[in-house]
Design an enzyme around this catalytic site. Structure first.
Site, PDB file in Angstrom:
ATOM      1  N   ARG A  47       0.802  -1.400   0.036  1.00 11.99           N
ATOM      2  CA  ARG A  47      -0.061   0.045  -0.087  1.00 11.99           C
ATOM      3  C   ARG A  47       0.716   1.394   0.099  1.00 11.99           C
ATOM      4  NH1 ARG A  47      -1.404   1.883   4.784  1.00 11.99           N
ATOM      5  NH2 ARG A  47      -2.066  -0.048   5.568  1.00 11.99           N
ATOM      6  N   ASP A 173      -7.872  19.149 -14.292  1.00  8.79           N
ATOM      7  CA  ASP A 173      -8.146  17.535 -14.671  1.00  8.79           C
ATOM      8  C   ASP A 173      -7.664  17.727 -16.287  1.00  8.79           C
ATOM      9  OD1 ASP A 173      -9.269  15.254 -15.731  1.00  8.79           O
ATOM     10  OD2 ASP A 173     -10.930  15.451 -14.451  1.00  8.79           O
TER      11      ASP A 173
HETATM   12  N1  PLP Z   1     -12.214  13.145 -14.679  1.00  4.69           N
HETATM   13  C1  PLP Z   1     -12.782  13.011 -15.863  1.00  4.69           C
HETATM   14  C2  PLP Z   1     -12.721  14.088 -16.922  1.00  4.69           C
HETATM   15  C3  PLP Z   1     -13.492  11.728 -16.498  1.00  4.69           C
HETATM   16  O1  PLP Z   1     -14.065  11.768 -17.716  1.00  4.69           O
HETATM   17  C4  PLP Z   1     -13.604  10.764 -15.496  1.00  4.69           C
HETATM   18  C5  PLP Z   1     -14.483   9.579 -15.667  1.00  4.69           C
HETATM   19  O2  PLP Z   1     -15.012   9.573 -16.866  1.00  4.69           O
HETATM   20  C6  PLP Z   1     -12.838  11.043 -14.215  1.00  4.69           C
HETATM   21  C7  PLP Z   1     -12.300  12.032 -14.028  1.00  4.69           C
HETATM   22  C8  PLP Z   1     -13.116   9.884 -13.308  1.00  4.69           C
HETATM   23  O3  PLP Z   1     -12.216   8.743 -13.333  1.00  4.69           O
HETATM   24  P1  PLP Z   1     -12.397   7.349 -13.225  1.00  4.69           P
HETATM   25  O4  PLP Z   1     -13.687   6.875 -13.815  1.00  4.69           O
HETATM   26  O5  PLP Z   1     -11.254   6.507 -13.400  1.00  4.69           O
HETATM   27  O6  PLP Z   1     -12.690   7.324 -11.557  1.00  4.69           O
END
Ligand code: PLP
Length: 378
Positions: A47, A173
């Site tokens: 972990r 993101d």
């Molecule tokens: N951020 C974006 C832009 C996404 O499209 C997604 C999932 O579709 C996520 C975060 C979340 O990721 P995960 O599905 O791997 O948990």
């Protein structure tokens, strides 16, 4: 080394014991110690650290030009770690008026229960962001660019300036662009979050997430909660993600080329009322995207002129585009955001149009993709 070479070599020296060219899958939970505290290379429990995961993390850090990367069991687990590291009860965050539904749900349905409040703001409007930051002390600004599913483009460098002026951190993101197309840390973001499930893994066979920074204090804080809360990927998932990552550059080139053809075709189609693709010159974020991205990505959304029922029908009529959630894999996917990936934002300021269809354009032959969409729309 440049991007393509780093993707194949960073963190992935041949195994010193055997010369294995590919980092082994260290499928182990624990490690023999040579006397109490006598760890070999610091490994004591998986972990906390695992060599396969470490190889992936080093590669990701090199590609996003971060000082460190932290891999998680999913993109949402990465976001959760990020927010619980940075925010405390009473803190306020600013999120885009157009964001991934799961991110919105994390803020609206989970973190509010822990005393973290949020406001939504259209981040393409920097004045609106500046005003929101003036009105209320804000811990962090969450950005997504291009956004899911409306493909809005945010000027990251300008947004970083506005956030920092107000004493807030900027989180980006970078899932839709991937580090091949865009590197937010170089544009002033403090943290990058990824769903590695998407372009980074690239083959729709593994769920994962990652956080990256170029700040040693943040690195230490993320390392603490990555181990402390423990939402880590297993070694096999780390291996699969790393295997996908090696071909990110060539896959992205094809995703972008195919998506551009699809967007052009849709833009001229009578059954389509609007196309969302940053590569189209009429897209409001086209100039910004051309400056901060290497190319315009593999995601295309469009509105169906005949309305929501017809949009749902189109999603069910494609043969090569598979009806399914997720994105960024080699195979093309189609979905209806209002009823699928973004059902969780229904009734919120982030609600998406019901006649919207989202495409993850894969790396198949572009003519086959165009034929499939034409027959589904006809
Ligand atoms: N951020 C974006 C832009 C996404 O499209 C997604 C999932 O579709 C996520 C975060 C979340 O990721 P995960 O599905 O791997 O948990």
């Amino acid at each position: 080394m440049r991007f393509e070479s780093l993707a194949i070599h960073a963190g992935q020296e041949p195994d010193p014991l055997t010369g294995a060219v590919v980092p082994p899958i260290y499928q182990t939970s624990t490690y023999k110690q040579d006397g109490v505290g006598g760890t070999r290379g610091g490994y004591e429990y998986s972990r906390t650290a695992n060599p396969t995961r470490k190889a992936l993390e080093e590669c990701l850090a090199a590609l996003e030009t971060g000082t460190a990367a932290f891999a998680f069991a999913s993109g949402m687990a990465a976001e959760d770690c990020l927010l619980r590291t940075l925010c405390r009860p009473g803190d306020h965050v600013l999120i885009p008026a157009d964001a991934y539904g799961g991110t919105f749900r994390l803020f609206a349905k989970v973190l509010t229960n822990w005393g973290i409040s949020y406001d939504t703001v259209p981040q393409t409007d920097l004045e609106a962001v500046r005003d929101a930051l003036k009105n209320r002390e804000t811990k962090l600004v969450w950005a997504e660019t291009p956004t899911n599913p409306l493909l809005s483009v945010v000027d990251l460098e300008a947004l970083a300036g506005v956030a920092h002026e107000a004493g807030a951190l900027l989180v980006a993101d970078n899932t839709f662009a991937s580090p091949y197309l865009q590197r937010p840390l170089e544009l002033g973001a403090d943290v990058v979050a990824h769903s590695t499930t998407k372009y980074i893994g690239g083959h729709s066979d593994v769920v994962g997430g990652a956080l990256l920074t170029n700040d040693e204090e943040l690195d230490a804080a993320f390392a603490f909660l990555q181990n402390g809360a423990g939402a880590v990927p297993g070694p096999f998932d780390a291996y699969l993600t790393m295997r996908g990552l090696k071909t990110l550059a060539v896959r992205m080139d094809r995703h972008c080329a195919n998506a551009a053809r699809v967007a052009d075709m849709l833009a001229g189609h009578p059954a389509v009322s609007r196309v969302f693709y940053p590569g189209l010159p009429e897209h409001p974020g086209h100039k910004t995207a051309a400056t901060q991205m290497r190319a315009f990505g593999g995601m295309v959304s469009f509105r169906v002129a005949a309305g929501a029922a017809r949009a749902v029908e189109v999603c069910g009529r494609t043969r090569l585009f598979t009806l399914g959630e997720s994105l960024g894999g080699v195979e093309s996917l189609i979905e209806h955001p209002a009823r699928m990936t973004h059902a969780s934002v229904t009734g919120s300021p982030l609600e998406v149009p019901a006649d919207l269809v989202r495409l993850s354009v894969g790396i198949e032959d572009a003519d086959d993709l165009l034929d499939d969409l034409s027959q589904a729309l006809s």
